[in-house]
Design a protein around this motif. Structure first.
Motif, PDB file in Angstrom:
ATOM      1  N   ALA A 377       0.404  -1.408  -0.129  1.00 15.48           N
ATOM      2  CA  ALA A 377       0.278   0.226  -0.319  1.00 15.48           C
ATOM      3  C   ALA A 377       0.702   1.791   0.094  1.00 15.48           C
ATOM      4  N   MET A 378       1.921   1.354  -0.145  1.00 16.01           N
ATOM      5  CA  MET A 378       2.705   2.402   0.639  1.00 16.01           C
ATOM      6  C   MET A 378       3.338   2.838  -0.647  1.00 16.01           C
ATOM      7  N   GLN A 379       3.264   1.993  -1.659  1.00 15.61           N
ATOM      8  CA  GLN A 379       3.859   2.055  -3.032  1.00 15.61           C
ATOM      9  C   GLN A 379       2.857   3.056  -3.512  1.00 15.61           C
ATOM     10  N   TYR A 380       1.469   3.853  -2.966  1.00 11.91           N
ATOM     11  CA  TYR A 380       1.034   4.226  -3.791  1.00 11.91           C
ATOM     12  C   TYR A 380       0.389   5.808  -2.602  1.00 11.91           C
ATOM     13  N   THR A 381       1.226   5.817  -1.835  1.00 10.35           N
ATOM     14  CA  THR A 381       1.002   7.002  -0.783  1.00 10.35           C
ATOM     15  C   THR A 381       2.316   7.699  -0.272  1.00 10.35           C
ATOM     16  N   ASP A 382       3.068   8.552   0.227  1.00  6.16           N
ATOM     17  CA  ASP A 382       4.171   8.928   1.024  1.00  6.16           C
ATOM     18  C   ASP A 382       2.929   8.891   2.339  1.00  6.16           C
ATOM     19  N   SER A 383       4.488   8.547   3.204  1.00  2.00           N
ATOM     20  CA  SER A 383       4.386   8.920   4.672  1.00  2.00           C
ATOM     21  C   SER A 383       3.728   9.687   5.442  1.00  2.00           C
ATOM     22  N   THR A 384       4.062  11.167   5.154  1.00  2.00           N
ATOM     23  CA  THR A 384       3.862  12.355   5.785  1.00  2.00           C
ATOM     24  C   THR A 384       2.228  12.824   5.680  1.00  2.00           C
ATOM     25  N   LYS A 385       1.502  12.009   3.979  1.00  2.00           N
ATOM     26  CA  LYS A 385       0.179  12.449   3.770  1.00  2.00           C
ATOM     27  C   LYS A 385      -0.077  11.323   4.322  1.00  2.00           C
ATOM     28  N   LEU A 386      -0.068  10.153   4.719  1.00  5.96           N
ATOM     29  CA  LEU A 386      -1.181   9.322   5.167  1.00  5.96           C
ATOM     30  C   LEU A 386      -1.070   9.501   6.250  1.00  5.96           C
ATOM     31  N   THR A 387      -0.230   9.750   7.854  1.00  5.97           N
ATOM     32  CA  THR A 387       0.314   9.302   8.109  1.00  5.97           C
ATOM     33  C   THR A 387      -0.997  10.932   8.927  1.00  5.97           C
ATOM     34  N   THR A 388      -0.724  12.004   8.587  1.00  6.65           N
ATOM     35  CA  THR A 388      -1.766  13.166   8.349  1.00  6.65           C
ATOM     36  C   THR A 388      -3.318  13.510   8.324  1.00  6.65           C
ATOM     37  N   SER A 389      -3.504  12.187   7.435  1.00  5.64           N
ATOM     38  CA  SER A 389      -4.625  11.343   7.016  1.00  5.64           C
ATOM     39  C   SER A 389      -5.039  10.873   8.361  1.00  5.64           C
ATOM     40  N   ILE A 390      -4.658   9.713   8.793  1.00  6.45           N
ATOM     41  CA  ILE A 390      -5.050   8.898   9.876  1.00  6.45           C
ATOM     42  C   ILE A 390      -5.466   9.668  10.706  1.00  6.45           C
ATOM     43  N   GLU A 391      -4.130  10.529  11.283  1.00  7.94           N
ATOM     44  CA  GLU A 391      -4.716  11.406  12.854  1.00  7.94           C
ATOM     45  C   GLU A 391      -5.555  12.342  12.304  1.00  7.94           C
ATOM     46  N   LYS A 392      -6.339  12.940  11.222  1.00  2.12           N
ATOM     47  CA  LYS A 392      -7.827  13.836  11.360  1.00  2.12           C
ATOM     48  C   LYS A 392      -8.324  12.683  11.420  1.00  2.12           C
ATOM     49  N   ILE A 393      -8.810  11.624  10.873  1.00  2.00           N
ATOM     50  CA  ILE A 393      -9.889  10.972  10.946  1.00  2.00           C
ATOM     51  C   ILE A 393      -9.679  10.332  12.257  1.00  2.00           C
ATOM     52  N   ALA A 415      -3.293   3.226  15.439  1.00  2.00           N
ATOM     53  CA  ALA A 415      -1.826   2.989  15.673  1.00  2.00           C
ATOM     54  C   ALA A 415      -1.394   1.734  15.385  1.00  2.00           C
ATOM     55  N   ARG A 416      -2.157   0.803  14.776  1.00  2.00           N
ATOM     56  CA  ARG A 416      -1.542  -0.544  13.915  1.00  2.00           C
ATOM     57  C   ARG A 416      -0.337   0.174  12.815  1.00  2.00           C
ATOM     58  N   MET A 417      -2.702   1.142  12.083  1.00  2.00           N
ATOM     59  CA  MET A 417      -1.820   0.820  10.469  1.00  2.00           C
ATOM     60  C   MET A 417      -0.749   2.060  10.795  1.00  2.00           C
ATOM     61  N   LYS A 418      -0.313   2.619  11.874  1.00  2.00           N
ATOM     62  CA  LYS A 418       0.595   4.201  11.847  1.00  2.00           C
ATOM     63  C   LYS A 418       1.407   2.861  11.820  1.00  2.00           C
ATOM     64  N   ASP A 419       1.793   1.978  12.379  1.00  2.00           N
ATOM     65  CA  ASP A 419       2.781   1.332  12.723  1.00  2.00           C
ATOM     66  C   ASP A 419       3.484   0.806  11.408  1.00  2.00           C
ATOM     67  N   ARG A 420       2.546  -0.206  10.785  1.00  2.00           N
ATOM     68  CA  ARG A 420       2.758  -0.607   9.401  1.00  2.00           C
ATOM     69  C   ARG A 420       3.216  -0.460   8.517  1.00  2.00           C
ATOM     70  N   ALA A 421       2.955   1.059   8.617  1.00  2.00           N
ATOM     71  CA  ALA A 421       3.224   1.842   7.435  1.00  2.00           C
ATOM     72  C   ALA A 421       4.335   2.325   7.290  1.00  2.00           C
ATOM     73  N   ILE A 422       5.043   3.068   8.297  1.00  2.00           N
ATOM     74  CA  ILE A 422       6.337   2.490   8.906  1.00  2.00           C
ATOM     75  C   ILE A 422       7.154   1.612   8.684  1.00  2.00           C
ATOM     76  N   VAL A 423       6.775   0.716   9.042  1.00  2.00           N
ATOM     77  CA  VAL A 423       7.492  -0.777   9.521  1.00  2.00           C
ATOM     78  C   VAL A 423       7.497  -1.022   7.844  1.00  2.00           C
ATOM     79  N   ASN A 424       6.540  -1.524   6.972  1.00  2.00           N
ATOM     80  CA  ASN A 424       6.877  -1.622   5.496  1.00  2.00           C
ATOM     81  C   ASN A 424       7.942  -0.863   5.328  1.00  2.00           C
ATOM     82  N   GLN A 425       7.589   0.720   4.972  1.00  2.00           N
ATOM     83  CA  GLN A 425       8.460   1.512   4.048  1.00  2.00           C
ATOM     84  C   GLN A 425       9.961   1.034   4.534  1.00  2.00           C
TER      85      GLN A 425
END
Length: 576
Positions: A377-393, A415-425
């Motif tokens: 999933a991370m190849q279709y976004t960037d980490s800053t954009k994703l974490t910002t969106s997750i925090e807003k939701i 929290a798991r979503m953010k962790d998995r995003a960071i780990v996989n990236q």
């Protein structure tokens, strides 16, 4: 002579500077648009933009390198996608290498990318929509008045259009403009000096529009050297929305394709032409992708929409977070990430609405989230954009929550979503670094192995040390010596000396080496599992030894030219 069994359409893509971020993403967008059932083979011929300085060694190298274009004139090709920034209506009568290039290919269906030639089918960005979106935000929301631009080459169609649009937008929003607010660049990362000149004339600049993301990288260097905080002291936005934009520090806001990609649209038009259908030039809509360098958000999450958890809203949420996904075709063998996102996000929103989530549901959602990120999933976004969106939701859902138990589970899932995003990236970065180091090590081994003076045979035996999984090495019986006063003529035949197939090396017996040059792009020894192939001329000095055809990968776009140069050097040494 080796028999050729052509079962596919051969699409040849000719473009400048394949190692640039824009070119790599253009090639990738074409490759991703080719579905498995279309029986299409993509062959990329990268060429060099030549500034024409005769006493410059780089000019001489580019001149010899660009002989690769002769293969497009001789080889059997069903269609062409061409991106050469210097081929335009304005420059069609210039004295460059591409003077009569299109005339020679007149019988082949072709689509030109980023060109304004009147008698050709073209695909271009709708430059205005994204640039206007950015200028409107800067002027009306941020209230800034001093906006400058780092432009491009005069022979580049997009560079001219974007400057005109930039000036028009400033006038429309009643902002002043003078030529002092503009500076040309060569459209590469080497734009530090141009940025210095621009800022010397405009020390009070509040925002800068860069003709592309590569130029923005040079501007970043200049701004940081002057102690400017990007995004606060000076806002910056680029164009093309390449992956470089999210890798910069801070991440770069950039205008990019909205609903379709340049490459996908070009392929669509070309296939229509190949099938005998009428095709008209088209444009690709653009929008601004906001990041830290210009804090723009196209879409704000609405609490009412979140509480309803309707499918249309959840898919809109996915498109906002994973904005690159919609520009690529979905491989049927891969997981549909859009659908998987809907499955776990809808259950999270419903749990928040109904104020209940049990342990079993929580466990299933954890597995879905893990799978989502494991499948890329991370190849279709960037980490800053994703974490910002997750925090807003997450913040909206917490404000509207009525059950502590459900809220705890939901927050753990976010929290798991953010962790998995960071780990996989992180895994992806480590994997890329290790792969790069392996490539360097193998090339080093290849160079060392060539020092034993075993001749060409030793070179072919060590071909597997270059780290290529799928590749063909074609060599002429005699090297072609380039003469700038004469047109390069390729011989009718060429020899396939060795090949890599799925990681294994095969040395071709003499009786199976000979191919007609016109047949090599349709060679049935190329595996159909590859998304495409990139061809590089094997040259040394004034001699053209042959052609290296490699599987299309991100690494080969960066390393292929160097590998071909090393092969040319080794072949030249073997002749001594």
């Amino acid at each position: 002579m080796e028999n050729i069994r052509k079962t596919e359409k051969v699409i040849c893509m000719i473009l400048e500077d394949i190692n640039s971020d824009f070119s790599k993403e253009l090639v990738k967008s074409v490759a991703n648009a080719i579905s498995e059932n279309k029986q299409i083979r993509l062959v990329v011929l990268p060429v060099k933009y030549d500034y024409g300085i005769e006493d410059n060694c780089l000019h001489k190298y580019r001149e010899i390198y660009n002989n690769i274009l002769r293969f497009s004139e001789i080889c059997s090709i069903d269609g062409l996608i061409i991106h050469l920034g210097s081929v335009s209506e304005r420059g069609k009568n210039s004295n460059g290498i591409f003077d009569d290039f299109l005339k020679r290919l007149s019988g082949i269906p072709k689509v030109l990318v980023a060109s304004d030639l009147k008698d050709a089918v073209t695909v271009n960005y709708n430059n205005e929509s994204g640039i206007r979106e950015a200028i409107e935000f800067i002027a009306n929301i941020e209230g800034l008045t001093k906006i400058c631009m780092l432009g491009g080459r005069d022979d580049n169609k997009d560079a001219r259009d974007r400057k005109e649009i930039f000036i028009k937008c400033l006038h429309d929003y009643r902002l002043e403009y003078s030529e002092d607010q503009f500076e040309n660049t060569d459209m590469s990362e080497d734009s530090v000096e141009a940025a210095d000149r621009l800022l010397d004339r405009n020390p009070d600049a509040e925002a800068v529009f860069c003709i592309n993301d590569a130029v923005a990288k040079g501007l970043y260097t200049t701004l940081k050297a002057r102690g400017k905080v990007i995004g606060r002291d000076v806002m910056v936005f680029g164009f093309d929305n390449t992956r470089m934009s999210s890798d910069l520090d801070p991440p770069l806001s950039s205008v990019g394709a909205d609903s379709s990609s340049l490459g996908g649209k070009a392929l669509e038009l070309l296939l229509s032409m190949i099938n005998g259908e009428e095709a008209e030039s088209g444009t690709v809509p653009t929008r601004l992708y906001g990041r830290a360098s210009l804090p723009y958000e196209m879409y704000e999450y609405n609490p009412i929409e979140l509480s309803k958890a309707e499918p249309a809203f959840i898919y809109k949420m996915f498109n906002d977070c994973f904005y690159r996904y919609k520009l690529e075709s979905i491989d049927r063998e891969k997981v549909d990430l859009r659908r998987l996102f809907y499955e776990f996000m809808s259950k999270m929103l419903i749990a928040c609405k109904h104020t209940y989530m049990d342990e079993e549901t929580f466990g299933k959602l954890c597995m879905m989230i893990d799978k989502f990120f494991e499948k890329g999933a991370m190849q279709y976004t960037d980490s800053t954009k994703l974490t910002t969106s997750i925090e807003k939701i997450q913040n909206i859902m917490n404000k509207n929550a009525h059950s502590l138990a459900a809220t705890v589970f939901i927050n753990r899932l976010f929290a798991r979503m953010k962790d998995r995003a960071i780990v996989n990236q992180s895994k992806e970065l480590i994997s890329h670094e290790r792969k790069t180091n392996r490539v360097r090590q193998r090339i080093k081994e290849f160079i060392v192995s060539g020092m034993d003076k075993t001749g060409c045979c030793g070179l072919y035996r060590n071909f597997d040390r270059l780290g290529l999984d799928n590749a063909l090495l074609f060599i002429f019986e005699k090297p072609i010596v380039h003469d700038r006063d004469k047109e390069t003529v390729l011989p009718k035949n060429i020899l396939l000396k060795c090949m890599m197939h799925m990681g294994d090396l095969y040395l071709m017996p003499e009786e199976r080496q000979k191919f007609r040059v016109e047949d090599i792009f349709g060679c049935n020894k190329l595996t159909m599992k590859c998304k495409g192939f990139v061809s590089f001329p094997v040259i040394c000095g004034k001699r053209l030894f042959g052609l290296l055809m490699c599987e299309l990968t991100d690494d080969i776009c960066e390393n292929g030219e160097f590998i071909a140069m090393e092969l040319g050097r080794s072949l030249a040494l073997s002749e001594q």
